[in-house]
Design an enzyme around this catalytic site. Structure first.
Site, PDB file in Angstrom:
ATOM      1  N   LYS A 190       0.808  -1.233   0.000  1.00  0.00           N
ATOM      2  CA  LYS A 190       0.000   0.000   0.000  1.00  0.00           C
ATOM      3  C   LYS A 190       0.836   1.275   0.000  1.00  0.00           C
ATOM      4  O   LYS A 190       0.418   2.287  -0.559  1.00  0.00           O
ATOM      5  CB  LYS A 190      -0.952   0.015   1.194  1.00  0.00           C
ATOM      6  CG  LYS A 190      -2.076  -0.990   1.049  1.00  0.00           C
ATOM      7  CD  LYS A 190      -3.042  -0.942   2.188  1.00  0.00           C
ATOM      8  CE  LYS A 190      -4.027  -2.094   2.055  1.00  0.00           C
ATOM      9  NZ  LYS A 190      -4.998  -2.147   3.121  1.00  0.00           N
ATOM     10  N   ASP A 199      -9.930   2.384   2.338  1.00  0.00           N
ATOM     11  CA  ASP A 199      -9.946   1.584   3.575  1.00  0.00           C
ATOM     12  C   ASP A 199     -10.705   2.270   4.706  1.00  0.00           C
ATOM     13  O   ASP A 199     -11.523   1.650   5.386  1.00  0.00           O
ATOM     14  CB  ASP A 199      -8.511   1.324   4.056  1.00  0.00           C
ATOM     15  CG  ASP A 199      -7.854   0.178   3.307  1.00  0.00           C
ATOM     16  OD1 ASP A 199      -8.573  -0.664   2.750  1.00  0.00           O
ATOM     17  OD2 ASP A 199      -6.610   0.146   3.282  1.00  0.00           O
ATOM     18  N   ALA A 250       0.956   1.023  13.426  1.00  0.00           N
ATOM     19  CA  ALA A 250       1.328   2.317  12.830  1.00  0.00           C
ATOM     20  C   ALA A 250       1.863   2.122  11.417  1.00  0.00           C
ATOM     21  O   ALA A 250       2.674   2.914  10.945  1.00  0.00           O
ATOM     22  CB  ALA A 250       2.354   3.018  13.717  1.00  0.00           C
ATOM     23  N   GLY A 263       0.866   0.781   7.147  1.00  0.00           N
ATOM     24  CA  GLY A 263      -0.008   1.242   6.070  1.00  0.00           C
ATOM     25  C   GLY A 263      -1.486   1.086   6.392  1.00  0.00           C
ATOM     26  O   GLY A 263      -2.297   1.940   6.024  1.00  0.00           O
ATOM     27  N   ALA A 264      -1.846   0.022   7.091  1.00  0.00           N
ATOM     28  CA  ALA A 264      -3.257  -0.201   7.410  1.00  0.00           C
ATOM     29  C   ALA A 264      -3.748   0.862   8.394  1.00  0.00           C
ATOM     30  O   ALA A 264      -4.847   1.410   8.243  1.00  0.00           O
ATOM     31  CB  ALA A 264      -3.451  -1.596   7.984  1.00  0.00           C
ATOM     32  N   GLY A 280     -12.580  -7.988  10.102  1.00  0.00           N
ATOM     33  CA  GLY A 280     -12.778  -6.936   9.111  1.00  0.00           C
ATOM     34  C   GLY A 280     -13.455  -7.350   7.820  1.00  0.00           C
ATOM     35  O   GLY A 280     -13.211  -6.746   6.774  1.00  0.00           O
TER      36      GLY A 280
HETATM   37  P1  ATR Z   1       0.537  -2.874   7.056  1.00  0.00           P
HETATM   38  O1  ATR Z   1       0.556  -2.245   5.707  1.00  0.00           O
HETATM   39  O2  ATR Z   1      -0.264  -4.145   7.140  1.00  0.00           O
HETATM   40  O3  ATR Z   1       0.153  -1.930   8.153  1.00  0.00           O
HETATM   41  P2  ATR Z   1       3.284  -2.648   7.913  1.00  0.00           P
HETATM   42  O4  ATR Z   1       3.432  -1.269   7.345  1.00  0.00           O
HETATM   43  O5  ATR Z   1       4.400  -3.632   7.777  1.00  0.00           O
HETATM   44  O6  ATR Z   1       2.030  -3.391   7.301  1.00  0.00           O
HETATM   45  O7  ATR Z   1       2.921  -2.489   9.468  1.00  0.00           O
HETATM   46  C1  ATR Z   1       2.684  -3.584  10.284  1.00  0.00           C
HETATM   47  C2  ATR Z   1       2.235  -3.087  11.660  1.00  0.00           C
HETATM   48  O8  ATR Z   1       1.972  -4.212  12.495  1.00  0.00           O
HETATM   49  C3  ATR Z   1       3.291  -2.275  12.389  1.00  0.00           C
HETATM   50  O9  ATR Z   1       2.641  -1.353  13.229  1.00  0.00           O
HETATM   51  C4  ATR Z   1       4.008  -3.354  13.200  1.00  0.00           C
HETATM   52  O10 ATR Z   1       4.691  -2.859  14.318  1.00  0.00           O
HETATM   53  P3  ATR Z   1       6.178  -2.219  14.164  1.00  0.00           P
HETATM   54  O11 ATR Z   1       5.981  -0.834  13.651  1.00  0.00           O
HETATM   55  O12 ATR Z   1       6.744  -2.265  15.525  1.00  0.00           O
HETATM   56  O13 ATR Z   1       6.899  -3.127  13.181  1.00  0.00           O
HETATM   57  C5  ATR Z   1       2.837  -4.178  13.617  1.00  0.00           C
HETATM   58  N1  ATR Z   1       3.150  -5.581  13.961  1.00  0.00           N
HETATM   59  C6  ATR Z   1       3.463  -6.571  13.112  1.00  0.00           C
HETATM   60  N2  ATR Z   1       3.627  -7.748  13.779  1.00  0.00           N
HETATM   61  C7  ATR Z   1       3.392  -7.474  15.086  1.00  0.00           C
HETATM   62  C8  ATR Z   1       3.393  -8.259  16.284  1.00  0.00           C
HETATM   63  N3  ATR Z   1       3.660  -9.566  16.255  1.00  0.00           N
HETATM   64  N4  ATR Z   1       3.077  -7.644  17.444  1.00  0.00           N
HETATM   65  C9  ATR Z   1       2.801  -6.318  17.467  1.00  0.00           C
HETATM   66  N5  ATR Z   1       2.778  -5.518  16.377  1.00  0.00           N
HETATM   67  C10 ATR Z   1       3.076  -6.084  15.196  1.00  0.00           C
END
Ligand code: ATR
Length: 277
Positions: free
Chosen positions: A68, A108, A134, A136-137, A242
């Site tokens: 995204k 979204d 924090a 893309g979602a 969702g």
């Molecule tokens: P997306 O587009 O799905 O949001 P992303 O930009 O990779 O994908 O972001 C993933 C989010 O999930 C981030 O907020 C990530 O936390 P970090 O910023 O610390 O990486 C969070 N996340 C992924 N796996 C996690 C886990 N096992 N526990 C807590 N937060 C997680």
């Protein structure tokens, strides 16, 4: 030569995607002649695959995890909500096959707010909301939640600096801040992390969830997600996945592409039946 307008979802790890089914039901109900496929590529191949699709006459893409933010840089013009989100989940071809003319949108947040307020009858106005994640979602839903009148939006993330940065970026739109793990329960907790995709749950203070808390996971699966199981064990008033948001954001994309808004209720009912079966 096949003259049917072609659309697809592009992401990585898409084998369980419900988007083709949703868009084919929308096409049937609105009498639109179109096809909708799946393009599964890792991050390194996203831009080339998307350009090839449009160069070959494709009309629109839904963009999902993990592309995204990359889609934002691929698009030419952006809708105001995509620019504000800093992420694109929908690409629409311009009049020609020129990638520079691709319109980038983000449906979204509108999809989430519509699922909450219309499908679930949830009153967002004044609600205390905790947003987990924090990436893309999370980016896509912050502005629509603030514009939907939430009373307070706290962002909590495994890497706190990213939550702080997001809160600063959207502070002009309403009461948003990084979560300092306050003691009171929230009325709504939204999981926008990708933890559910790995069967994990982000670390959440137990006091954040009370008997009046609705927990909503942006992820969806065949059964309850790990976050939904956590919510039930924590005594939440409700735990949702969702699926409704997926259908609503798809309807917004369909409207952008085809100029007609499909009726979402029968499609959501059909998907829920399938999930329960
Ligand atoms: P997306 O587009 O799905 O949001 P992303 O930009 O990779 O994908 O972001 C993933 C989010 O999930 C981030 O907020 C990530 O936390 P970090 O910023 O610390 O990486 C969070 N996340 C992924 N796996 C996690 C886990 N096992 N526990 C807590 N937060 C997680």
């Amino acid at each position: 030569m096949n003259s049917i307008d072609r659309y697809a979802v592009i992401g990585h790890g898409l084998s369980h995607s419900r988007s083709p089914q949703i868009h084919s039901l929308f096409a049937q109900s609105t009498g639109q002649s179109m096809s909708y496929g799946l393009i599964d590529v890792p991050a390194a191949q996203f831009a080339a695959a998307a350009r090839d699709f449009f160069a070959g006459g494709g009309r629109g893409l839904n963009v999902t995890v993990p592309h995204k933010e990359a889609a934002l840089t691929l698009a030419g013009p952006l809708t105001p909500r995509a620019r504000r989100a800093g992420a694109v989940n929908t690409l629409a071809a311009g009049p020609g096959a020129d990638a520079a003319a691709l319109l980038g949108d983000n449906t979204d947040g509108a999809g989430l707010v519509r699922d909450l307020t219309v499908n679930l009858g949830y009153a967002l106005t004044g609600a205390r909301v905790l947003l987990l994640g924090a990436g893309g979602a999370a980016r896509g839903v912050i502005a629509p939640l603030l514009q939907g009148g939430v009373g307070e939006l706290k962002i909590q993330n495994r890497t706190p600096a990213r939550a702080r940065q997001l809160a600063q970026e959207f502070a002009d739109l309403g009461p948003v801040s990084e979560d300092g793990a306050s003691g009171e329960a929230f009325e709504l907790i939204i999981n926008a992390t990708s933890a559910s995709l790995h069967g994990e749950v982000p670390l959440i203070a137990p006091q954040a969830c009370g008997p009046r808390t609705l927990c909503y996971d942006l992820a969806y699966g065949a059964g309850d997600t790990a976050f939904m199981r956590w919510a039930r064990a924590a005594g939440a008033a409700g735990a949702m996945m969702g699926l409704g948001m997926l259908v609503e954001q798809a309807a917004e994309s369909f409207l952008l592409w085809r100029g007609v808004r499909p009726d979402t209720a029968p499609v959501l009912a059909q998907l829920r039946q399938g999930a329960a079966a």
